[in-house]
Design a protein around this motif. Structure first.
Motif, PDB file in Angstrom:
ATOM      1  N   THR A  58      29.325 -44.727  -0.067  1.00  0.00           N
ATOM      2  CA  THR A  58      30.153 -45.613  -0.883  1.00  0.00           C
ATOM      3  C   THR A  58      30.502 -46.815  -0.025  1.00  0.00           C
ATOM      4  OG1 THR A  58      31.131 -43.693  -1.972  1.00  0.00           O
ATOM      5  CG2 THR A  58      32.281 -45.781  -2.226  1.00  0.00           C
ATOM      6  N   THR A  59      30.422 -48.008  -0.591  1.00  0.00           N
ATOM      7  CA  THR A  59      30.755 -49.201   0.186  1.00  0.00           C
ATOM      8  C   THR A  59      31.957 -49.917  -0.410  1.00  0.00           C
ATOM      9  OG1 THR A  59      29.250 -50.615  -1.069  1.00  0.00           O
ATOM     10  CG2 THR A  59      28.367 -49.580   0.904  1.00  0.00           C
ATOM     11  N   SER A  60      32.683 -50.576   0.461  1.00  0.00           N
ATOM     12  CA  SER A  60      33.789 -51.461   0.084  1.00  0.00           C
ATOM     13  C   SER A  60      33.722 -52.663   1.005  1.00  0.00           C
ATOM     14  CB  SER A  60      35.137 -50.774   0.263  1.00  0.00           C
ATOM     15  OG  SER A  60      35.243 -49.649  -0.575  1.00  0.00           O
ATOM     16  N   ILE A  61      34.095 -53.810   0.490  1.00  0.00           N
ATOM     17  CA  ILE A  61      34.085 -55.033   1.288  1.00  0.00           C
ATOM     18  C   ILE A  61      35.517 -55.545   1.404  1.00  0.00           C
ATOM     19  CG2 ILE A  61      33.281 -57.428   1.372  1.00  0.00           C
ATOM     20  CD1 ILE A  61      30.766 -56.474  -0.143  1.00  0.00           C
ATOM     21  N   VAL A  62      35.947 -55.846   2.611  1.00  0.00           N
ATOM     22  CA  VAL A  62      37.286 -56.386   2.846  1.00  0.00           C
ATOM     23  C   VAL A  62      37.298 -57.842   2.392  1.00  0.00           C
ATOM     24  CG1 VAL A  62      39.003 -56.985   4.596  1.00  0.00           C
ATOM     25  CG2 VAL A  62      37.706 -54.841   4.786  1.00  0.00           C
ATOM     26  N   LEU A  63      38.198 -58.165   1.479  1.00  0.00           N
ATOM     27  CA  LEU A  63      38.320 -59.534   0.980  1.00  0.00           C
ATOM     28  C   LEU A  63      39.306 -60.348   1.807  1.00  0.00           C
ATOM     29  CD1 LEU A  63      38.390 -58.821  -2.851  1.00  0.00           C
ATOM     30  CD2 LEU A  63      36.441 -59.511  -1.432  1.00  0.00           C
ATOM     31  N   SER A  64      40.353 -59.701   2.287  1.00  0.00           N
ATOM     32  CA  SER A  64      41.341 -60.375   3.125  1.00  0.00           C
ATOM     33  C   SER A  64      42.122 -59.326   3.903  1.00  0.00           C
ATOM     34  CB  SER A  64      42.292 -61.230   2.284  1.00  0.00           C
ATOM     35  OG  SER A  64      43.085 -60.401   1.454  1.00  0.00           O
ATOM     36  N   VAL A  65      42.899 -59.772   4.866  1.00  0.00           N
ATOM     37  CA  VAL A  65      43.720 -58.881   5.688  1.00  0.00           C
ATOM     38  C   VAL A  65      45.156 -59.402   5.615  1.00  0.00           C
ATOM     39  CG1 VAL A  65      44.025 -57.862   7.972  1.00  0.00           C
ATOM     40  CG2 VAL A  65      41.735 -58.489   7.190  1.00  0.00           C
ATOM     41  N   PRO A  66      45.935 -58.932   4.621  1.00  0.00           N
ATOM     42  CA  PRO A  66      47.285 -59.451   4.464  1.00  0.00           C
ATOM     43  C   PRO A  66      48.245 -59.034   5.587  1.00  0.00           C
ATOM     44  CG  PRO A  66      46.797 -57.828   2.780  1.00  0.00           C
ATOM     45  CD  PRO A  66      45.547 -58.052   3.549  1.00  0.00           C
ATOM     46  N   VAL A  67      47.977 -57.925   6.265  1.00  0.00           N
ATOM     47  CA  VAL A  67      48.791 -57.484   7.395  1.00  0.00           C
ATOM     48  C   VAL A  67      47.839 -57.099   8.506  1.00  0.00           C
ATOM     49  CG1 VAL A  67      50.459 -55.780   8.237  1.00  0.00           C
ATOM     50  CG2 VAL A  67      50.598 -56.601   5.866  1.00  0.00           C
ATOM     51  N   GLU A 100      22.917 -53.799   2.464  1.00  0.00           N
ATOM     52  CA  GLU A 100      22.025 -52.968   1.649  1.00  0.00           C
ATOM     53  C   GLU A 100      21.002 -52.237   2.527  1.00  0.00           C
ATOM     54  OE1 GLU A 100      19.407 -53.296  -2.432  1.00  0.00           O
ATOM     55  OE2 GLU A 100      19.745 -55.118  -1.260  1.00  0.00           O
ATOM     56  N   GLN A 101      20.443 -52.917   3.502  1.00  0.00           N
ATOM     57  CA  GLN A 101      19.490 -52.281   4.425  1.00  0.00           C
ATOM     58  C   GLN A 101      20.147 -51.159   5.212  1.00  0.00           C
ATOM     59  OE1 GLN A 101      17.870 -55.365   6.923  1.00  0.00           O
ATOM     60  NE2 GLN A 101      17.192 -56.573   5.178  1.00  0.00           N
ATOM     61  N   LEU A 102      21.384 -51.386   5.643  1.00  0.00           N
ATOM     62  CA  LEU A 102      22.107 -50.366   6.395  1.00  0.00           C
ATOM     63  C   LEU A 102      22.409 -49.152   5.514  1.00  0.00           C
ATOM     64  CD1 LEU A 102      23.311 -49.827   9.188  1.00  0.00           C
ATOM     65  CD2 LEU A 102      25.432 -50.848   8.376  1.00  0.00           C
ATOM     66  N   VAL A 103      22.856 -49.397   4.297  1.00  0.00           N
ATOM     67  CA  VAL A 103      23.111 -48.306   3.346  1.00  0.00           C
ATOM     68  C   VAL A 103      21.833 -47.506   3.116  1.00  0.00           C
ATOM     69  CG1 VAL A 103      23.643 -47.801   0.921  1.00  0.00           C
ATOM     70  CG2 VAL A 103      25.080 -49.391   2.205  1.00  0.00           C
ATOM     71  N   ASP A 104      20.712 -48.185   2.948  1.00  0.00           N
ATOM     72  CA  ASP A 104      19.435 -47.506   2.719  1.00  0.00           C
ATOM     73  C   ASP A 104      19.063 -46.577   3.876  1.00  0.00           C
ATOM     74  OD1 ASP A 104      19.165 -48.722   0.268  1.00  0.00           O
ATOM     75  OD2 ASP A 104      17.766 -50.264   0.965  1.00  0.00           O
ATOM     76  N   ARG A 105      19.444 -46.939   5.103  1.00  0.00           N
ATOM     77  CA  ARG A 105      19.161 -46.073   6.264  1.00  0.00           C
ATOM     78  C   ARG A 105      19.992 -44.793   6.227  1.00  0.00           C
ATOM     79  NH1 ARG A 105      19.094 -48.161  11.961  1.00  0.00           N
ATOM     80  NH2 ARG A 105      18.115 -46.133  12.149  1.00  0.00           N
ATOM     81  N   PHE A 106      21.219 -44.877   5.646  1.00  0.00           N
ATOM     82  CA  PHE A 106      22.126 -43.728   5.649  1.00  0.00           C
ATOM     83  C   PHE A 106      21.954 -42.817   4.436  1.00  0.00           C
ATOM     84  CE2 PHE A 106      25.282 -46.529   8.183  1.00  0.00           C
ATOM     85  CZ  PHE A 106      24.592 -46.265   9.355  1.00  0.00           C
ATOM     86  N   ALA A 123      24.237 -37.111  12.293  1.00  0.00           N
ATOM     87  CA  ALA A 123      22.970 -37.738  11.921  1.00  0.00           C
ATOM     88  C   ALA A 123      22.641 -38.872  12.896  1.00  0.00           C
ATOM     89  CB  ALA A 123      23.046 -38.273  10.493  1.00  0.00           C
ATOM     90  N   PRO A 124      21.462 -38.861  13.490  1.00  0.00           N
ATOM     91  CA  PRO A 124      21.108 -39.885  14.485  1.00  0.00           C
ATOM     92  C   PRO A 124      21.343 -41.335  14.056  1.00  0.00           C
ATOM     93  CG  PRO A 124      19.459 -38.171  14.426  1.00  0.00           C
ATOM     94  CD  PRO A 124      20.415 -37.891  13.301  1.00  0.00           C
ATOM     95  N   PRO A 125      21.021 -41.737  12.824  1.00  0.00           N
ATOM     96  CA  PRO A 125      21.249 -43.142  12.474  1.00  0.00           C
ATOM     97  C   PRO A 125      22.725 -43.547  12.513  1.00  0.00           C
ATOM     98  CG  PRO A 125      19.785 -42.133  10.884  1.00  0.00           C
ATOM     99  CD  PRO A 125      20.333 -41.031  11.750  1.00  0.00           C
ATOM    100  N   ILE A 126      23.619 -42.604  12.294  1.00  0.00           N
ATOM    101  CA  ILE A 126      25.048 -42.919  12.291  1.00  0.00           C
ATOM    102  C   ILE A 126      25.552 -43.116  13.718  1.00  0.00           C
ATOM    103  CG2 ILE A 126      27.348 -42.125  11.588  1.00  0.00           C
ATOM    104  CD1 ILE A 126      25.324 -42.619   9.242  1.00  0.00           C
ATOM    105  N   GLN A 127      25.234 -42.182  14.584  1.00  0.00           N
ATOM    106  CA  GLN A 127      25.743 -42.227  15.956  1.00  0.00           C
ATOM    107  C   GLN A 127      25.149 -43.358  16.776  1.00  0.00           C
ATOM    108  OE1 GLN A 127      24.947 -38.316  17.484  1.00  0.00           O
ATOM    109  NE2 GLN A 127      27.028 -37.661  17.062  1.00  0.00           N
TER     110      GLN A 127
END
Length: 84
Positions: free
Chosen positions: A57-66, A44-50, A10-14
């Motif tokens: 499905t979205t996930s947000i990184v809260l921390s990077v323990p390793v 949200e705007q980016l998700v709407d484009r896809f 899909a063009p918006p992804i690439q």
């Protein structure tokens, strides 16, 4: 962000410069995209484009323990080590 079916063509992804990395994965999602956004509303705007191209499905990184661990032979118990 993960996608439940193939969107790689899909063009918006690439072409979207907010997609830092795209990984092909196993499981119910086919692709995982690492994106860089400045805010939740920007996400949200980016998700709407896809959405026209995939189930998103979205996930947000809260921390990077390793961070930056290198995988080598030492992580496998002796019996499970891959043959070189």
């Amino acid at each position: 962000m993960s996608f439940a079916h193939s969107v790689f063509g899909a063009p918006p992804i690439q072409t979207n410069r907010r997609c830092v990395s795209i990984y092909r994965v196993t499981g119910s999602d086919h692709y995982l995209a690492k994106v860089s956004v400045t805010s939740i509303s920007h996400l949200e705007q980016l998700v709407d484009r896809f959405i026209p191209f995939a189930t998103v499905t979205t996930s947000i990184v809260l921390s990077v323990p390793v961070l930056g661990r290198t995988i080598d032979q030492g992580i496998f118990p002796e019996a499970e080590r891959p043959k070189s």
